[in-house]
Design a protein around this motif. Structure first.
Motif, PDB file in Angstrom:
ATOM      1  N   SER A  30      -4.401  21.537  39.755  1.00  0.00           N
ATOM      2  CA  SER A  30      -5.314  22.104  38.873  1.00  0.00           C
ATOM      3  C   SER A  30      -4.905  21.468  37.266  1.00  0.00           C
ATOM      4  CB  SER A  30      -5.013  23.730  38.506  1.00  0.00           C
ATOM      5  OG  SER A  30      -5.617  24.245  39.886  1.00  0.00           O
ATOM      6  N   ILE A  31      -6.022  20.996  36.527  1.00  0.00           N
ATOM      7  CA  ILE A  31      -5.847  20.349  35.498  1.00  0.00           C
ATOM      8  C   ILE A  31      -6.498  21.481  34.508  1.00  0.00           C
ATOM      9  CG2 ILE A  31      -6.231  18.339  33.983  1.00  0.00           C
ATOM     10  CD1 ILE A  31      -6.734  16.593  36.748  1.00  0.00           C
ATOM     11  N   VAL A  32      -5.621  21.627  33.543  1.00  0.00           N
ATOM     12  CA  VAL A  32      -6.108  22.683  32.296  1.00  0.00           C
ATOM     13  C   VAL A  32      -6.182  21.676  31.143  1.00  0.00           C
ATOM     14  CG1 VAL A  32      -5.857  24.940  31.058  1.00  0.00           C
ATOM     15  CG2 VAL A  32      -4.920  24.508  33.580  1.00  0.00           C
ATOM     16  N   GLU A  33      -7.370  21.625  30.703  1.00  0.00           N
ATOM     17  CA  GLU A  33      -7.795  20.785  29.410  1.00  0.00           C
ATOM     18  C   GLU A  33      -8.227  21.831  28.356  1.00  0.00           C
ATOM     19  OE1 GLU A  33      -8.296  18.424  26.253  1.00  0.00           O
ATOM     20  OE2 GLU A  33      -6.956  17.849  27.900  1.00  0.00           O
ATOM     21  N   ALA A  34      -7.764  21.758  27.061  1.00  0.00           N
ATOM     22  CA  ALA A  34      -8.298  22.644  25.868  1.00  0.00           C
ATOM     23  C   ALA A  34      -9.716  22.150  25.556  1.00  0.00           C
ATOM     24  CB  ALA A  34      -7.334  22.819  24.924  1.00  0.00           C
ATOM     25  N   GLY A  35      -9.847  20.992  25.575  1.00  0.00           N
ATOM     26  CA  GLY A  35     -10.839  20.214  24.970  1.00  0.00           C
ATOM     27  C   GLY A  35     -12.106  20.216  25.968  1.00  0.00           C
ATOM     28  N   VAL A  36     -13.559  20.015  25.373  1.00  0.00           N
ATOM     29  CA  VAL A  36     -14.670  19.959  26.133  1.00  0.00           C
ATOM     30  C   VAL A  36     -14.587  18.803  26.964  1.00  0.00           C
ATOM     31  CG1 VAL A  36     -17.199  19.860  26.166  1.00  0.00           C
ATOM     32  CG2 VAL A  36     -15.994  21.678  24.762  1.00  0.00           C
ATOM     33  N   ALA A  37     -14.267  17.644  26.370  1.00  0.00           N
ATOM     34  CA  ALA A  37     -13.943  16.327  26.689  1.00  0.00           C
ATOM     35  C   ALA A  37     -12.846  16.008  27.190  1.00  0.00           C
ATOM     36  CB  ALA A  37     -14.717  15.092  25.830  1.00  0.00           C
ATOM     37  N   PRO A  38     -12.452  15.876  28.561  1.00  0.00           N
ATOM     38  CA  PRO A  38     -11.168  15.559  28.917  1.00  0.00           C
ATOM     39  C   PRO A  38     -11.101  13.944  28.372  1.00  0.00           C
ATOM     40  CG  PRO A  38     -12.681  15.445  30.711  1.00  0.00           C
ATOM     41  CD  PRO A  38     -13.262  16.021  29.667  1.00  0.00           C
ATOM     42  N   GLY A  39      -9.699  13.620  28.304  1.00  0.00           N
ATOM     43  CA  GLY A  39      -9.345  12.142  27.816  1.00  0.00           C
ATOM     44  C   GLY A  39      -8.209  11.986  26.919  1.00  0.00           C
ATOM     45  N   GLY A  40      -8.205  13.064  25.881  1.00  0.00           N
ATOM     46  CA  GLY A  40      -7.456  13.088  24.780  1.00  0.00           C
ATOM     47  C   GLY A  40      -7.769  12.136  23.884  1.00  0.00           C
ATOM     48  N   GLY A  41      -6.472  11.446  23.398  1.00  0.00           N
ATOM     49  CA  GLY A  41      -6.840  10.356  22.317  1.00  0.00           C
ATOM     50  C   GLY A  41      -7.145   9.034  23.209  1.00  0.00           C
ATOM     51  N   ALA A  42      -7.509   8.900  24.473  1.00  0.00           N
ATOM     52  CA  ALA A  42      -7.621   7.689  25.189  1.00  0.00           C
ATOM     53  C   ALA A  42      -9.112   7.207  25.355  1.00  0.00           C
ATOM     54  CB  ALA A  42      -7.173   7.896  26.759  1.00  0.00           C
ATOM     55  N   TRP A  43      -9.841   7.793  24.459  1.00  0.00           N
ATOM     56  CA  TRP A  43     -11.486   7.330  24.293  1.00  0.00           C
ATOM     57  C   TRP A  43     -11.346   6.135  23.358  1.00  0.00           C
ATOM     58  CZ3 TRP A  43     -14.652   8.271  27.981  1.00  0.00           C
ATOM     59  CH2 TRP A  43     -14.660   9.692  28.828  1.00  0.00           C
ATOM     60  N   LEU A  44     -10.509   6.304  22.508  1.00  0.00           N
ATOM     61  CA  LEU A  44     -10.516   4.783  21.586  1.00  0.00           C
ATOM     62  C   LEU A  44      -9.209   4.470  21.468  1.00  0.00           C
ATOM     63  CD1 LEU A  44     -12.685   6.325  18.848  1.00  0.00           C
ATOM     64  CD2 LEU A  44     -13.209   4.327  19.943  1.00  0.00           C
ATOM     65  N   GLY A  45      -9.168   3.238  21.001  1.00  0.00           N
ATOM     66  CA  GLY A  45      -7.822   2.488  20.621  1.00  0.00           C
ATOM     67  C   GLY A  45      -7.211   2.999  19.132  1.00  0.00           C
ATOM     68  N   GLY A  46      -6.497   2.476  18.485  1.00  0.00           N
ATOM     69  CA  GLY A  46      -5.879   2.909  17.241  1.00  0.00           C
ATOM     70  C   GLY A  46      -6.894   2.787  16.178  1.00  0.00           C
ATOM     71  N   GLN A  47      -7.173   3.732  15.327  1.00  0.00           N
ATOM     72  CA  GLN A  47      -7.872   3.622  14.023  1.00  0.00           C
ATOM     73  C   GLN A  47      -9.197   3.433  14.496  1.00  0.00           C
ATOM     74  OE1 GLN A  47      -6.190   1.977  10.515  1.00  0.00           O
ATOM     75  NE2 GLN A  47      -8.359   1.481   9.676  1.00  0.00           N
ATOM     76  N   LEU A  48      -9.685   4.049  15.541  1.00  0.00           N
ATOM     77  CA  LEU A  48     -11.219   4.252  15.950  1.00  0.00           C
ATOM     78  C   LEU A  48     -11.658   2.879  16.602  1.00  0.00           C
ATOM     79  CD1 LEU A  48     -12.743   6.375  13.160  1.00  0.00           C
ATOM     80  CD2 LEU A  48     -11.783   7.160  15.321  1.00  0.00           C
ATOM     81  N   PHE A  49     -10.737   2.045  16.719  1.00  0.00           N
ATOM     82  CA  PHE A  49     -10.981   0.589  17.473  1.00  0.00           C
ATOM     83  C   PHE A  49     -11.194   0.930  18.921  1.00  0.00           C
ATOM     84  CE2 PHE A  49      -8.177  -1.120  13.827  1.00  0.00           C
ATOM     85  CZ  PHE A  49      -9.221  -1.064  12.892  1.00  0.00           C
ATOM     86  N   SER A  50     -12.068  -0.111  19.454  1.00  0.00           N
ATOM     87  CA  SER A  50     -12.424   0.299  20.818  1.00  0.00           C
ATOM     88  C   SER A  50     -11.444  -0.254  22.092  1.00  0.00           C
ATOM     89  CB  SER A  50     -13.803  -0.011  21.260  1.00  0.00           C
ATOM     90  OG  SER A  50     -13.891  -1.416  20.931  1.00  0.00           O
ATOM     91  N   ALA A  51     -10.931  -1.452  21.534  1.00  0.00           N
ATOM     92  CA  ALA A  51     -10.097  -1.879  22.663  1.00  0.00           C
ATOM     93  C   ALA A  51      -8.764  -1.313  22.657  1.00  0.00           C
ATOM     94  CB  ALA A  51      -9.777  -3.395  22.371  1.00  0.00           C
ATOM     95  N   MET A  52      -8.300  -1.137  24.160  1.00  0.00           N
ATOM     96  CA  MET A  52      -6.940  -0.589  24.509  1.00  0.00           C
ATOM     97  C   MET A  52      -5.910  -1.492  25.071  1.00  0.00           C
ATOM     98  SD  MET A  52      -6.530   2.381  27.696  1.00  0.00           S
ATOM     99  CE  MET A  52      -6.675   3.748  26.708  1.00  0.00           C
ATOM    100  N   VAL A  53      -4.860  -1.279  24.167  1.00  0.00           N
ATOM    101  CA  VAL A  53      -3.750  -2.328  24.629  1.00  0.00           C
ATOM    102  C   VAL A  53      -2.747  -1.539  25.279  1.00  0.00           C
ATOM    103  CG1 VAL A  53      -1.922  -3.612  23.508  1.00  0.00           C
ATOM    104  CG2 VAL A  53      -4.064  -3.576  22.412  1.00  0.00           C
ATOM    105  N   MET A  54      -2.101  -2.407  26.540  1.00  0.00           N
ATOM    106  CA  MET A  54      -1.121  -1.796  27.289  1.00  0.00           C
ATOM    107  C   MET A  54      -0.031  -3.027  27.694  1.00  0.00           C
ATOM    108  SD  MET A  54      -2.777   0.627  29.970  1.00  0.00           S
ATOM    109  CE  MET A  54      -3.565   2.211  29.840  1.00  0.00           C
ATOM    110  N   ARG A  55       1.144  -2.563  27.201  1.00  0.00           N
ATOM    111  CA  ARG A  55       2.239  -3.450  27.649  1.00  0.00           C
ATOM    112  C   ARG A  55       2.579  -3.630  28.942  1.00  0.00           C
ATOM    113  NH1 ARG A  55       6.719  -1.277  23.808  1.00  0.00           N
ATOM    114  NH2 ARG A  55       8.072  -3.195  24.769  1.00  0.00           N
ATOM    115  N   LYS A  56       2.850  -4.587  29.571  1.00  0.00           N
ATOM    116  CA  LYS A  56       3.304  -5.018  30.881  1.00  0.00           C
ATOM    117  C   LYS A  56       4.612  -4.171  31.270  1.00  0.00           C
ATOM    118  CE  LYS A  56       0.737  -9.252  32.092  1.00  0.00           C
ATOM    119  NZ  LYS A  56       0.825 -10.738  32.311  1.00  0.00           N
ATOM    120  N   PRO A  57       4.814  -3.431  32.111  1.00  0.00           N
ATOM    121  CA  PRO A  57       4.177  -3.798  33.538  1.00  0.00           C
ATOM    122  C   PRO A  57       3.086  -2.732  33.755  1.00  0.00           C
ATOM    123  CG  PRO A  57       6.194  -2.711  33.937  1.00  0.00           C
ATOM    124  CD  PRO A  57       6.258  -2.987  32.503  1.00  0.00           C
TER     125      PRO A  57
END
Length: 337
Positions: free
Chosen positions: A106-133
């Protein structure tokens, strides 16, 4: 007044990057070559005779409520509860559900839209950066990215979030309860582990589930009469509610209130270089039955924040799933006594 001349920037040389993708199984519902299914294309130029199938309004209501309350009934006894459907919680759910399709998650999420802060990159920018690996997780899930050497870039964070969501929600053993908040933890007196790693000191508790309420109800406890909650029992809870905020760091703050940990370390300033390693390595069972991952863990350990890079969130979720598998049999045996 003469118009202001805006200088044209000089052309910028762009180096071609390799786009890494993973083929997706469409299960016969279409393909990735720009073609639509025959039934869908058959609608073209036939809209004048178009009509939806007949339905009664009560049928819609029953279709929703019947399934929701069936899910509540089924998941009132879960094997694992994940608190928070951000990038860490979703990555944990994906990994755990793939490895153990027999577990009821079971996943319990307080928001209506799941995803937390992962819908946008930093400062409302769209690209998502991930360091390897962390790119190995993207490949497993099937999210395309640009390889930049030591890090990768997903063209839009929403592509990552929606892809992981679709994978998780498509799994038969996972149920997401969004717009639902965790108001408290279910606890039992902890008598110690057989291996002696966790002591049996007086007052120690084991987490055995969560206390839930609809988020809108929870937000109005101060201006309405008593509105009691609901519950989900589970031998293992994974808390990924993020750093301190309106709903953030909930579980670990509650542990302080229950005197299960002395105090929170408090999240330190931004240091990407150290923060991401610390979060992944520190993901663990903080008290029996409660595993903490993601930025909620920074509040416990006094780790630095990492800002707009998401690799630690993803791999903390993977490690949280590994921790669940490590302790699950023991915690379940304790719950079943």
């Amino acid at each position: 007044m003469a118009p202001i001349a805006i200088p044209t920037p000089a052309p910028v040389s762009v180096i071609d990057k390799t786009l890494v993708t993973k083929s997706q199984d469409t299960n016969g519902t279409g393909n990735l070559n720009g073609e639509l299914t025959t039934p869908l294309t058959a609608m073209f130029n036939n809209w004048s005779t178009f009509s939806f199938a007949p339905i009664r309004e009560s049928t819609v209501s029953r279709a929703m409520t019947r399934r929701y309350f069936r899910d509540l009934d089924t998941h009132a006894e879960s094997d694992v509860v994940i608190v928070g459907a951000g990038s860490c919680g979703l990555s944990c759910a994906y990994t755990l559900a793939k490895l153990r399709p027999d577990l009821r998650i079971s996943i319990v999420e307080a928001g209506v839209a799941p995803g937390g802060g992962a819908w946008l990159g930093g400062q409302l920018f769209s690209a998502m950066v991930m360091r390897k690996p962390a790119d190995v997780f993207l490949t497993d899930v099937g999210v395309p990215f640009e390889d930049e050497g030591d890090y990768v870039v997903v063209k839009h964070a929403a592509l990552f979030t929606s892809t992981v969501l679709s994978r998780v929600l498509g799994m038969e053993n996972v149920k997401l309860f969004n717009a639902t908040t965790v108001e408290d933890l279910i606890t039992r007196k902890h008598d110690g582990d057989a291996d002696g790693e966790v002591g049996a000191e007086d007052g120690k508790v084991r987490v055995a589930g969560v206390v839930t309420n609809w988020t809108l109800v929870s937000m109005h406890h101060d201006d309405q009469s008593c509105m009691d909650p609901n519950t989900i029992n589970a031998p293992v809870v994974v808390s990924t509610t993020g750093h301190d905020g309106p709903f953030g760091a909930f579980s670990v703050k509650r542990l302080v209130g229950m005197k299960q940990i002395e105090q929170l370390g408090g999240m330190r300033g931004l240091d990407m270089q150290s923060a991401e390693d610390a979060i992944v390595k520190g993901t663990r069972e903080v008290v029996p039955g409660l595993i903490v991952g993601g930025m909620e863990l920074s509040e416990v350990d006094g780790a630095n924040r990492m800002g707009p890079t998401f690799g630690a969130m993803v791999l903390s979720g993977v490690k949280a799933a590994e921790e669940v598998l490590r302790v699950f049999d023991l915690r379940k045996a304790q719950n079943d006594k």
